[in-house]
Design a protein around this motif. Structure first.
Motif, mmCIF file in Angstrom:
data_model
loop_
_atom_site.group_PDB
_atom_site.id
_atom_site.type_symbol
_atom_site.label_atom_id
_atom_site.label_comp_id
_atom_site.label_asym_id
_atom_site.label_seq_id
_atom_site.Cartn_x
_atom_site.Cartn_y
_atom_site.Cartn_z
ATOM 1 N N GLY A 59 0.939 -1.240 0.109
ATOM 2 C CA GLY A 59 0.018 -0.068 -0.077
ATOM 3 C C GLY A 59 0.788 1.248 0.019
ATOM 4 O O GLY A 59 1.940 1.100 0.278
ATOM 5 N N PRO A 60 0.396 2.371 -0.306
ATOM 6 C CA PRO A 60 1.176 3.564 -0.527
ATOM 7 C C PRO A 60 1.639 4.144 0.708
ATOM 8 O O PRO A 60 2.531 4.770 0.901
ATOM 9 N N GLU A 61 1.010 3.566 1.755
ATOM 10 C CA GLU A 61 1.589 4.155 3.150
ATOM 11 C C GLU A 61 2.145 3.014 4.030
ATOM 12 O O GLU A 61 2.678 3.209 5.071
ATOM 13 N N ASP A 62 2.329 1.925 3.422
ATOM 14 C CA ASP A 62 3.012 0.678 4.189
ATOM 15 C C ASP A 62 4.505 0.823 3.970
ATOM 16 O O ASP A 62 5.072 1.250 2.955
ATOM 17 N N ILE A 63 4.833 0.596 5.060
ATOM 18 C CA ILE A 63 6.539 0.576 4.832
ATOM 19 C C ILE A 63 7.063 -1.015 5.696
ATOM 20 O O ILE A 63 6.579 -1.494 6.344
ATOM 21 N N GLN A 64 8.104 -1.515 4.885
ATOM 22 C CA GLN A 64 8.620 -2.658 5.315
ATOM 23 C C GLN A 64 9.838 -2.425 6.339
ATOM 24 O O GLN A 64 10.766 -1.610 6.092
ATOM 25 N N SER A 65 9.749 -3.155 7.446
ATOM 26 C CA SER A 65 10.814 -2.968 8.492
ATOM 27 C C SER A 65 11.951 -3.547 8.036
ATOM 28 O O SER A 65 12.028 -4.534 7.205
ATOM 29 N N ARG A 66 13.324 -3.352 8.718
ATOM 30 C CA ARG A 66 14.389 -3.965 8.257
ATOM 31 C C ARG A 66 15.564 -3.569 9.110
ATOM 32 O O ARG A 66 15.317 -2.994 10.150
ATOM 33 N N ILE A 67 16.612 -4.181 8.992
ATOM 34 C CA ILE A 67 17.953 -4.006 9.846
ATOM 35 C C ILE A 67 19.071 -3.420 8.989
ATOM 36 O O ILE A 67 18.997 -3.595 7.548
ATOM 37 N N GLY A 68 19.967 -2.805 9.285
ATOM 38 C CA GLY A 68 21.076 -2.370 8.567
ATOM 39 C C GLY A 68 20.784 -1.223 7.432
ATOM 40 O O GLY A 68 21.585 -1.130 6.674
ATOM 41 N N HIS A 69 19.806 -0.666 7.523
ATOM 42 C CA HIS A 69 19.473 0.564 6.720
ATOM 43 C C HIS A 69 19.982 1.828 7.334
ATOM 44 O O HIS A 69 20.542 1.940 8.273
ATOM 45 N N CYS A 70 19.663 2.855 6.519
ATOM 46 C CA CYS A 70 20.144 4.224 6.749
ATOM 47 C C CYS A 70 18.921 5.102 7.042
ATOM 48 O O CYS A 70 18.117 4.965 6.281
ATOM 49 N N MET A 71 18.775 5.947 8.086
ATOM 50 C CA MET A 71 17.606 6.812 8.274
ATOM 51 C C MET A 71 18.285 7.975 8.731
ATOM 52 O O MET A 71 19.198 8.264 9.574
ATOM 53 N N LEU A 72 17.717 9.188 8.059
ATOM 54 C CA LEU A 72 18.200 10.727 8.514
ATOM 55 C C LEU A 72 17.119 11.443 8.508
ATOM 56 O O LEU A 72 16.186 11.448 7.909
ATOM 57 N N PHE A 73 17.131 12.431 9.396
ATOM 58 C CA PHE A 73 16.303 13.456 9.675
ATOM 59 C C PHE A 73 16.596 14.759 8.793
ATOM 60 O O PHE A 73 17.751 15.174 9.269
ATOM 61 N N HIS A 74 15.977 15.351 8.098
ATOM 62 C CA HIS A 74 15.954 16.579 7.234
ATOM 63 C C HIS A 74 15.569 17.727 8.103
ATOM 64 O O HIS A 74 14.082 17.814 8.068
ATOM 65 N N SER A 75 16.236 18.296 8.873
ATOM 66 C CA SER A 75 15.732 19.380 9.694
ATOM 67 C C SER A 75 14.847 20.607 9.052
ATOM 68 O O SER A 75 14.050 21.028 9.810
ATOM 69 N N LYS A 76 15.190 20.851 7.818
ATOM 70 C CA LYS A 76 14.470 21.872 7.029
ATOM 71 C C LYS A 76 13.091 21.440 6.579
ATOM 72 O O LYS A 76 12.281 21.960 6.925
ATOM 73 N N ASN A 77 13.268 20.282 5.882
ATOM 74 C CA ASN A 77 11.849 19.838 5.337
ATOM 75 C C ASN A 77 11.147 18.928 6.133
ATOM 76 O O ASN A 77 9.999 18.504 5.875
ATOM 77 N N ARG A 78 11.665 18.542 7.151
ATOM 78 C CA ARG A 78 11.019 17.898 8.420
ATOM 79 C C ARG A 78 10.619 16.419 7.835
ATOM 80 O O ARG A 78 9.399 16.076 8.245
ATOM 81 N N CYS A 79 11.497 15.800 7.121
ATOM 82 C CA CYS A 79 11.235 14.334 6.517
ATOM 83 C C CYS A 79 12.232 13.409 6.910
ATOM 84 O O CYS A 79 13.641 13.809 7.252
ATOM 85 N N LEU A 80 11.840 12.268 7.262
ATOM 86 C CA LEU A 80 12.903 11.157 7.600
ATOM 87 C C LEU A 80 13.209 10.624 6.138
ATOM 88 O O LEU A 80 12.146 10.447 5.296
ATOM 89 N N TYR A 81 14.576 10.265 5.951
ATOM 90 C CA TYR A 81 14.712 9.634 4.584
ATOM 91 C C TYR A 81 15.241 8.308 5.094
ATOM 92 O O TYR A 81 16.225 8.113 5.974
ATOM 93 N N VAL A 82 14.593 7.237 4.569
ATOM 94 C CA VAL A 82 15.420 5.709 4.790
ATOM 95 C C VAL A 82 15.406 5.028 3.487
ATOM 96 O O VAL A 82 14.674 5.085 2.480
ATOM 97 N N PHE A 83 16.574 4.330 3.541
ATOM 98 C CA PHE A 83 16.987 3.503 2.245
ATOM 99 C C PHE A 83 17.797 2.264 2.673
ATOM 100 O O PHE A 83 18.370 2.327 3.844
ATOM 101 N N GLY A 84 17.638 1.281 1.858
ATOM 102 C CA GLY A 84 18.499 0.063 1.930
ATOM 103 C C GLY A 84 18.060 -0.671 3.176
ATOM 104 O O GLY A 84 17.029 -0.635 3.722
ATOM 105 N N GLY A 85 18.885 -1.647 3.551
ATOM 106 C CA GLY A 85 18.689 -2.379 4.560
ATOM 107 C C GLY A 85 18.548 -3.873 4.327
ATOM 108 O O GLY A 85 18.722 -4.313 3.005
ATOM 109 N N GLN A 86 17.998 -4.739 5.004
ATOM 110 C CA GLN A 86 18.109 -6.157 4.977
ATOM 111 C C GLN A 86 17.016 -6.705 5.491
ATOM 112 O O GLN A 86 16.688 -6.475 6.886
ATOM 113 N N ARG A 87 16.275 -7.702 5.171
ATOM 114 C CA ARG A 87 15.334 -8.460 5.812
ATOM 115 C C ARG A 87 15.822 -10.069 5.741
ATOM 116 O O ARG A 87 15.589 -10.529 4.330
ATOM 117 N N SER A 88 16.072 -10.548 6.737
ATOM 118 C CA SER A 88 16.578 -11.992 6.571
ATOM 119 C C SER A 88 17.735 -11.846 5.311
ATOM 120 O O SER A 88 18.688 -11.274 5.446
#
Lengths: 735, 149
Positions: free
Chosen positions: A449-478
């Motif tokens: 779904g458009p609002e669903d996200i898959q959890s994971r490990i070893g990913h990167c998550m960053l907070f952009h303080s100006k546009n107030r968004c979290l950016y998430v990419f990469g990672g691994q599931r099993s």
């Protein structure tokens, strides 16, 4: 004329009839002409290439020139491995000169898909007669390419197309004349040049550059040239050039000062799975915990960049009401309130049953040097269970903390349920620091779904303080590596999928499975990614070094700063180590966005012969682009170097003086390359006669030719809108 | 898994071609009947037809038996032509079977009988030389611990 039915965008947009003009190949009965017919339930109603070796293409010829605005692809009634996962579309008035109009991919389903094609240059519509479809990758990479049905739509009304055709031929003629003007001027055909310019009234370039040409090439007034360049730099004309330059990475190992008379260690020992945060206001790096190869650590350090010194805040935080020894926790810092938070940890299977699996949550106050237990178990407070290899970000402005992913630690063997052996991943949580309450924002979901996200490990998550968004990419599931990239707007609670990981350009984005570390610069709107070692043991044997990528948030594009593939020896030689840190896992990378410096500490080098070995090296990384001052100095150097060479021909003695004084000051003598080049210049004093004449300048005198070349070099720093055409008429001639 | 009357050695060897694009899928086909549902005709082969087909989609189980299956498609035209038995179930293993794990649907292929070296008689499975199979070594897992600390 058939009434349009394809796209409702513009009233004049209609279906454009076409015929198959050329094709690379086809297999069996899957003829190119089949794409003219839409029969989704007939598996043979398609074009299929003979193989998937490039080049494969179809060239469609329109009945008459048209502005081609959209292309629609039909599909088969079921998913099919031969559908195009990646393709490009080109268009033009003739087959030899085609421009790229679209680069995209199809979903592997049974729905038609329509794409907008590029049909304007700077708001001017341009017509096409030929459209070329180039398949690049199918959904089953070993299978051939198939296209089931293609529709083109756009404007073919002659009243609209004819003016565009006129513009197009006028544009081509204009560019041809500019090339001629450039050629005439290069060869000093002054009369021809002036005559053509007078007749056509077409400008070869911006008046400033004509002035530069006049001063440099015709008059040899080098001082005036330098003034002109200096003014151009100060007016910001070189900024476009600078922004297009690639960053150069400059690693340097930090050797901190040692405090005298201190028996104990005065810097953090070797470790992996530790955590670092940076207070950019005071330029202090904080480091806590980790695993030294044998046990978890609980020491807490601060590094002052200004003093170049580590201070041990605490040898054992547990003794000071702080967290027990741990590794694979996550920390974040609230710079405004000067507080550090830590959550999560890893427990290996041998201790998982004996130690409590409560997820404790601590806060450290920098000014009072005190730890506070915020929660004995965040799971009991509505927050995440005990996790490791998760991510955590601080939103200082709204005083919130976001944590996402990580693998949930459970005790093994207690439940005889096969489900318990499947790893569970933690969702997206928000912690309100003011009220000290948790909220679950997104559960781990494998739905699309458009609002669903898959959890994971070893990913990167960053907070952009100006546009107030979290950016998430990469990672691994099993065993699966994820390469999707999404952002989450914390204020509107909205997920935006930047890339679902299927339309990936291999080689153009950082590869997955390489223990990436990422940082963000909200001012420059850039995300920086440093990749480490591959998690795949086989890939590790391939001697891969670090690679560094930058993601431009506004342009939505990745670029690779460097990608070394040099062999890494088992016993890395000192010189290699000095250049850059060896690739590793479990390290930490933090970024000072005020001073534009990255810091890296420790990690696990992944040596199969010594699995307990960890690193304790400390590095800084600066990404450098040429500055305005550098470019100005560089241009002055080029102008003076040329002037020196002219002098050397006529008056070697005065040339030598010039070399030692005026030219000398434009060289950076701390740079070995520049110094070497400078030293070699003296040989020009002893050369007799000229070297090879530059290609294409055989009928002009040497000085004129050399000055023209210098002019062409200087012109490159100016924006394209001001410069003469880049090509040369003579280059169009082939043997 | 497939079965038939006793004496697989008397069965004819056939060349199997993809019905959609006429590509040769296997030169060692055997006409057979599905063990779990003897009404279903199909063809099977012993060695993996890796040059002609490739896997698509995910593994699945049918309602008939507990064999773990995965579909295969013709590399030339991309249409599904059969399936591969990844893990056979106990009941099929214990029954009389021809030991083949690669199946082709009878509607997806057509067969042509092969002739033996004399050129006059049909080539039978009893006369077909066996080929050694290679077993893949299991990939060793990277210790997850190494990557995180």
């Amino acid at each position: 004329m058939a009434a349009g039915g394809a796209v409702a965008a513009a009233p004049e947009c209609r279906l454009l009839p076409y015929a198959l003009h050329k094709w690379s190949s086809f297999s069996s009965t899957y003829l190119p002409e089949n794409i003219l017919v839409d029969k989704p339930n007939d598996q043979s109603s398609r074009w299929s290439s003979e193989s998937n070796y490039p080049p494969q293409y179809l060239i469609l010829k329109l009945e008459r020139p048209a502005i081609v605005q959209n292309i629609t692809f039909g599909k088969y009634e079921k998913t099919h491995v031969c559908n195009l996962k990646k393709f490009k579309v080109f268009g033009g008035m003739n087959e030899e000169n085609m421009t790229e109009l679209l680069s995209s991919g199809l979903k592997n389903d049974y729905n038609k898909e329509t794409f907008t094609l590029k049909h304007k240059i700077d708001e001017q519509m341009f017509p096409c007669r030929f459209i070329k479809i180039v398949p690049l990758l199918s959904w089953g990479p070993s299978f051939n390419f198939s296209i089931w049905y293609v529709e083109l739509s756009g404007i073919d009304d002659p009243d609209v197309v004819q003016p565009c055709l006129n513009w197009y031929s006028k544009y081509r003629e204009q560019e041809a004349i500019r090339l001629c003007l450039k050629h005439f001027r290069q060869h000093n055909y002054t009369e021809a040049f002036e005559s053509l310019q007078k007749k056509t009234k077409i400008a070869l370039e911006h008046p400033m550059l004509t002035d530069l040409h006049d001063k440099l090439v015709l008059k040899g007034d080098f001082d005036a040239c330098e003034e002109l360049i200096e003014k151009a730099v100060n007016d910001g004309l070189f900024n476009q050039y600078i922004s297009q330059q690639e960053y150069k990475p400059r690693w340097s190992q930090i050797i901190p000062k040692s405090t005298k008379g201190d028996g104990e260690d005065n810097r953090p020992g070797m470790r992996g799975g530790h955590q670092m945060v940076i207070d950019v206001q005071t330029e202090t790096v904080y480091l806590f915990g980790g695993w030294d190869g044998t046990q978890d650590l609980a020491d807490f350090w601060a590094y002052s960049v200004k003093e170049n010194q580590w201070t041990c805040i605490s040898r054992d935080t547990e003794k000071e009401s702080g967290p027990s020894a741990r590794s694979c926790h996550k920390m974040c810092i609230d710079i405004q309130r000067r507080q550090i938070y830590t959550l999560g940890r890893y427990l290996d299977s041998s201790v998982r049953n004996s130690k409590s699996l409560k997820s404790d949550f601590y806060r450290y106050d920098i000014d009072t040097n005190t730890w506070m237990l915020l929660s004995e178990d965040t799971a009991a407070d509505g927050g995440p269970k005990l996790v490791f290899d998760h991510q955590m970000c601080m939103d200082s402005e709204k005083h919130m903390i976001y944590t996402f992913g990580g693998r949930i630690l459970t005790c093994n063997g207690s439940v005889d349920d096969s489900r318990a052996s499947e790893p569970q991943f933690s969702g997206l949580f928000a912690f309100n620091c003011q009220c000290q309450t948790w909220k679950l924002l997104r559960e781990d979901s494998c739905n699309a779904g458009p609002e669903d996200i898959q959890s994971r490990i070893g990913h990167c998550m960053l907070f952009h303080s100006k546009n107030r968004c979290l950016y998430v990419f990469g990672g691994q599931r099993s065993k699966t590596y994820l390469n999707d990239f999404f952002s989450y707007d914390v204020d509107s609670d909205h997920v935006d999928i930047i890339s679902d990981g299927t339309k990936k350009d291999s080689g153009m984005v950082p590869m997955t499975g390489f223990t990436q570390r990422a940082t963000i610069d909200p001012e420059l709107n850039e995300i920086h990614v440093l990749s480490g070692l591959s998690k795949d043991k086989e890939k590790r044997e391939e001697n891969v070094r670090n690679s560094f990528w930058i993601y431009d948030i506004v342009r939505n594009s990745w670029s690779c700063v460097y990608k070394n593939d040099q062999a890494a020896k088992d016993n890395p030689s000192k010189s290699l180590q000095e250049e850059e840190p060896c690739p590793r896992f479990a390290h930490q990378l933090v970024y000072d966005e005020l001073h534009k410096v990255h810091y890296l500490f420790g990690g696990n080098p992944g040596k199969s012969c010594s699995p307990k070995m960890r690193l304790d090296d400390f590095w800084s990384l600066k990404l450098c682009r040429p500055s305005k001052d550098y470019l100005l100095r560089h241009c002055k150097y080029l102008i003076r170097k040329h002037r020196f060479e002219e002098k050397a021909q006529m008056d070697p003695l005065s040339a030598l003086k010039y070399l030692q004084n005026d030219l000398y000051i434009t060289v950076d003598h701390s740079d070995p390359e520049e110094t070497k080049e400078f030293q070699l210049l003296a040989s020009a004093l002893f050369k007799s006669g000229s070297d090879f004449t530059a290609l294409g300048f055989s009928d002009v005198d040497h000085t004129y030719a050399q000055r023209t070349q210098l002019f062409d070099t200087l012109v490159n720093f100016f924006p394209d809108s001001m410069t003469p055409p880049k090509g040369n008429l003579v280059d169009l001639i082939t043997l | 898994m497939s079965a038939g009357s006793r004496g697989f050695r008397e069965r004819r060897v056939c060349v199997l071609r993809c019905r959609f694009c006429a590509q040769v899928l296997s030169a060692r086909g055997m006409k057979a009947v599905l063990l779990a549902d003897t009404d279903v005709d199909l063809f099977s082969t012993d060695i993996p037809p890796t040059d002609a087909v490739d896997f698509i989609g995910r593994c699945y189980f049918t309602e008939i038996c507990k064999c773990k299956l995965k579909d295969i498609a013709c590399l030339k035209c991309g249409n599904i032509v059969g399936y591969h038995v990844i893990v056979p179930c106990c009941s099929c293993l214990l029954s009389c079977n021809n030991g083949h794990f690669w199946m082709f649907h009878s509607q997806a292929v057509y067969d042509i009988n092969r002739l033996d070296s004399t050129g006059t008689n049909f080539l039978l499975w009893g006369n077909l030389p066996e080929i050694e199979e290679n077993t893949d070594e299991d990939m060793l897992d990277v210790s997850a611990e190494e990557c995180i600390r």
